[in-house]
Design a protein around this motif. Structure first.
Motif, PDB file in Angstrom:
ATOM      1  N   ARG A 153       0.826  -1.209   0.000  1.00 11.24           N
ATOM      2  CA  ARG A 153       0.000   0.000   0.000  1.00 11.24           C
ATOM      3  C   ARG A 153       0.861   1.261   0.000  1.00 11.24           C
TER       4      ARG A 153
ATOM      5  N   LEU B 126      -3.444   3.881  -1.721  1.00  4.32           N
ATOM      6  CA  LEU B 126      -3.572   3.033  -2.901  1.00  4.32           C
ATOM      7  C   LEU B 126      -3.142   1.617  -2.557  1.00  4.32           C
TER       8      LEU B 126
ATOM      9  N   THR C 235      -6.801  -0.643  -6.248  1.00  2.80           N
ATOM     10  CA  THR C 235      -7.543   0.031  -5.186  1.00  2.80           C
ATOM     11  C   THR C 235      -9.045  -0.210  -5.313  1.00  2.80           C
TER      12      THR C 235
END
Length: 352
Positions: free
Chosen positions: A82, A91, A114
């Motif tokens: 992430r 994201l 995402t």
């Protein structure tokens, strides 16, 4: 070969790069990758390390571990991590990496997933609401319907010779309709239990503790007369497994404890980790399990199925589903129990 990668990168909607290990620089990256990291292309080419502050700390540790594995295996796919931006946005990315050219060059493909993750979280939350509804059906519908059946049976036996025939006919009609309602509920619950076993395993990376907190939140809402605790020394624990099946395992274990734990009883969820696995234990101080039922506890449709403390009917499915799902996830399940003192159910699953 690199010309082919450049052509692929110009066509791809994912980030594509070629990273030179000796110089620690990108020798190629397409236009998508800088957009994902929100770093200018020229800056990213010269300073790949600019991405490091964006990566969540626990994921950075995970990626370092996967990099070591890449040097050995030469190919690693679905490495999830992430990015956390200063404005709070996050994201979810997936990296496929390949070691080529005499172990000195890495070719990688970065996919922004995402939206897929948000959809997955929606499915998890939807599943939590669905299972909460099923619990409500079990506790709030099956119990009263079963009580109605018992009252009708008592009335038929008590007034067997005193009531007119038409009264007996009406009582039998009510009894038959009540049984039909119970059958509908039980058939629906049984189908819901079995369904997930027929769905393939889809592994994703997620925070196990966060998933447990979310699961428990839904359960507590319907069971305020029990005391729940999460016991762990961990602040977070990111693992890679099927999050939907993991949710169902935990939900079934906790629901089983609720069924056999009296009001004001205690139910604990304990989490710990080893180097390669994590362990979740569900402990209660309920009525426990008689020794005669231990051997067949995880089998389907066995004498081990019992009515709950509130007369909830068991279809003998919940624990067998736990065992099946745990094995699907390449783990193992065990339990300890003593009658009138409570039970502890444990599952151990690989982190990756």
């Amino acid at each position: 070969m690199f010309e082919d990668i450049r052509l692929l990168g110009s066509l791809s909607k994912d980030g594509v790069f070629v990273y030179d290990i000796p110089t620690e620089k990108f020798v190629y990256l397409n236009d998508v990758l800088p957009r994902i990291f929100e770093i200018k292309k020229a800056e990213l080419v010269q300073q790949p390390s600019l991405v490091f502050p964006l990566i969540r700390s626990e994921d950075a540790y995970y990626l370092r571990h996967r990099y070591t594995q890449l040097l050995l295996d030469k190919c690693l796919t679905n490495n999830e991590f992430r990015l956390q931006f200063a404005d709070g946005r996050m994201l979810h990315l997936s990296l496929d990496a390949y070691l080529i050219a005499e172990h000195s060059v890495i070719v990688g493909f970065v996919k922004d997933q995402t939206l897929e993750k948000e959809h997955e979280d929606y499915i998890i939350n939807y599943g939590a609401k669905k299972d909460t509804l099923l619990d409500m059906m079990t506790h709030n519908l099956s119990g009263p319907l079963q009580l109605t059946q018992n009252i009708l049976r008592w009335m038929q036996q008590t007034y067997k010779h005193d009531a007119p025939a038409d009264i007996h006919a009406q009582l039998q009609l009510i009894k038959n309709n009540t049984q039909e309602c119970l059958d509908i509920i039980n058939d629906f619950l049984q189908e819901e239990h079995v369904e997930s076993e027929r769905i393939f395993v889809k592994k994703t990376r997620f925070d196990l503790l966060e998933r447990i907190y979310n699961t428990l939140e839904k359960i507590i809402a319907l069971n305020k007369d029990r005391k729940f605790r999460i016991i762990t020394d961990l602040e977070n624990l990111n693992i890679t497994t099927d999050s939907v099946k993991f949710f169902q395992i935990v939900h079934n274990l906790v629901s089983n404890s609720i069924k056999f734990t009296p009001e004001n009883g205690e139910i604990d969820i304990m989490v710990e980790e080893t180097d390669k696995t994590f362990i979740v234990r569900v402990r209660d101080n309920g009525i426990g399990i008689p020794v005669r039922l231990h051997e067949s506890l995880f089998e389907r449709h066995t004498p081990a199925q019992r009515y709950g403390l509130n007369k909830e009917e068991s279809k003998g499915m919940g624990l067998s589903i736990v065992k099946s799902l745990t094995h699907l996830l390449e783990g193992k399940v065990s339990f300890e129990s003593e009658e009138n003192k409570g039970s502890v159910f444990s599952i151990e699953l690989p982190k990756d």
